[in-house]
Design a protein around this motif. Structure first.
Motif, PDB file in Angstrom:
ATOM      1  N   ARG A   1      -0.771 -10.083   3.025  1.00 13.70           N
ATOM      2  CA  ARG A   1      -0.424  -9.316   1.831  1.00 13.70           C
ATOM      3  C   ARG A   1      -0.086 -10.244   0.671  1.00 13.70           C
ATOM      4  NH1 ARG A   1       3.239  -4.993   5.142  1.00 13.70           N
ATOM      5  NH2 ARG A   1       1.569  -3.526   5.602  1.00 13.70           N
TER       6      ARG A   1
ATOM      7  N   GLY B   1       0.797  -1.221   0.000  1.00 16.41           N
ATOM      8  CA  GLY B   1       0.000   0.000   0.000  1.00 16.41           C
ATOM      9  C   GLY B   1       0.825   1.265   0.000  1.00 16.41           C
ATOM     10  N   LYS B   2       2.109   1.163  -0.298  1.00 19.61           N
ATOM     11  CA  LYS B   2       2.972   2.345  -0.264  1.00 19.61           C
ATOM     12  C   LYS B   2       2.749   3.273  -1.454  1.00 19.61           C
ATOM     13  CE  LYS B   2       6.717   1.199   2.737  1.00 19.61           C
ATOM     14  NZ  LYS B   2       8.154   1.327   2.929  1.00 19.61           N
ATOM     15  N   HIS B   3       1.953   2.851  -2.421  1.00 21.32           N
ATOM     16  CA  HIS B   3       1.634   3.727  -3.539  1.00 21.32           C
ATOM     17  C   HIS B   3       0.512   4.698  -3.186  1.00 21.32           C
ATOM     18  CE1 HIS B   3      -1.311   0.543  -3.672  1.00 21.32           C
ATOM     19  NE2 HIS B   3      -2.030   1.232  -4.527  1.00 21.32           N
ATOM     20  N   ARG B   4      -0.094   4.539  -2.027  1.00 18.54           N
ATOM     21  CA  ARG B   4      -1.191   5.407  -1.590  1.00 18.54           C
ATOM     22  C   ARG B   4      -0.679   6.494  -0.653  1.00 18.54           C
ATOM     23  NH1 ARG B   4      -6.641   2.529  -0.850  1.00 18.54           N
ATOM     24  NH2 ARG B   4      -6.467   0.760  -2.247  1.00 18.54           N
TER      25      ARG B   4
ATOM     26  N   THR C   1      -3.191  -1.837   3.864  1.00 21.20           N
ATOM     27  CA  THR C   1      -3.766  -0.834   2.958  1.00 21.20           C
ATOM     28  C   THR C   1      -3.462  -1.142   1.505  1.00 21.20           C
ATOM     29  OG1 THR C   1      -1.800   0.542   3.209  1.00 21.20           O
ATOM     30  CG2 THR C   1      -3.640   1.005   4.667  1.00 21.20           C
ATOM     31  N   GLY C   2      -2.944  -2.318   1.209  1.00 21.47           N
ATOM     32  CA  GLY C   2      -2.535  -2.657  -0.149  1.00 21.47           C
ATOM     33  C   GLY C   2      -3.676  -3.093  -1.035  1.00 21.47           C
TER      34      GLY C   2
ATOM     35  N   ASN D   1      -2.350   7.426   1.957  1.00 21.60           N
ATOM     36  CA  ASN D   1      -2.763   7.088   3.319  1.00 21.60           C
ATOM     37  C   ASN D   1      -2.181   5.750   3.776  1.00 21.60           C
ATOM     38  OD1 ASN D   1      -4.250   5.466   1.688  1.00 21.60           O
ATOM     39  ND2 ASN D   1      -6.230   6.294   2.257  1.00 21.60           N
ATOM     40  N   TYR D   2      -0.939   5.464   3.400  1.00 19.75           N
ATOM     41  CA  TYR D   2      -0.252   4.238   3.832  1.00 19.75           C
ATOM     42  C   TYR D   2      -0.112   4.237   5.347  1.00 19.75           C
ATOM     43  CZ  TYR D   2       3.711   1.231   4.933  1.00 19.75           C
ATOM     44  OH  TYR D   2       4.540   0.296   5.498  1.00 19.75           O
ATOM     45  N   THR D   3      -0.477   3.128   5.964  1.00 16.76           N
ATOM     46  CA  THR D   3      -0.332   2.945   7.407  1.00 16.76           C
ATOM     47  C   THR D   3       0.395   1.619   7.621  1.00 16.76           C
ATOM     48  OG1 THR D   3      -2.434   4.075   7.690  1.00 16.76           O
ATOM     49  CG2 THR D   3      -1.565   2.923   9.592  1.00 16.76           C
TER      50      THR D   3
END
Length: 146
Positions: A119, A40-43, A52-53, A45-47
């Motif tokens: 993930r 989810g690091k492309h967003r 978040t992926g 709002n990565y937490t």
């Protein structure tokens, strides 16, 4: 007055489906891009402690390439719980199960924690150009470019 940091809550994010064509893509470059999407690091709002992926569907996994002599030099080892380790080259593993090359590369690039199993389950790898996820309407995404 200071700004508040946004922290994503579990289940409040919509997870997208991406379709990636692995034809003639270098394994390491492709795997690092896929790992970023799974985390989810492309967003914005990565937490780190929340998943978040997005989902990633990879087709043509039997057409990935290694650079240099990595087909003969990359070795995959595992234990049989007897003394010694079993090992095989990337070439023999690719002949036996081609999708395992990409899955293993992505698995090694994910953080080593309890979220990595969840993930990795979002990664769907297929040999050939067909996949059973048309109902999710995956969007094409270009990954693994130089």
């Amino acid at each position: 007055m200071s700004a508040k940091t946004y922290i994503a809550k579990p289940g409040e994010l919509e997870q997208n489906w991406w379709l990636v064509d692995a034809d003639q893509k270098v394994v390491g470059r492709l795997a690092s891009d896929i790992a970023m999407i799974l985390m989810g690091k492309h967003r914005a709002n990565y937490t780190p402690h929340i998943d978040t992926g997005d989902f990633v569907v990879v087709v043509n996994a039997d057409k990935v390439v290694f650079t240099g002599k990595k087909w003969q030099q990359n070795r995959y080892t595992w234990t049989t719980y007897y003394p010694g380790l079993r090992s095989e080259t990337a070439e023999t593993r690719f002949a036996r199960e081609p999708e395992a090359i990409l899955v293993e590369a992505v698995r090694r690039m994910l953080p080593k924690n309890k979220l990595s199993y969840k993930r990795l389950q979002k990664l769907k790898v297929y040999t050939g150009s067909e996949h059973p996820h048309q109902a999710q309407q995956p969007q094409p995404k270009e990954l693994g470019a130089k």
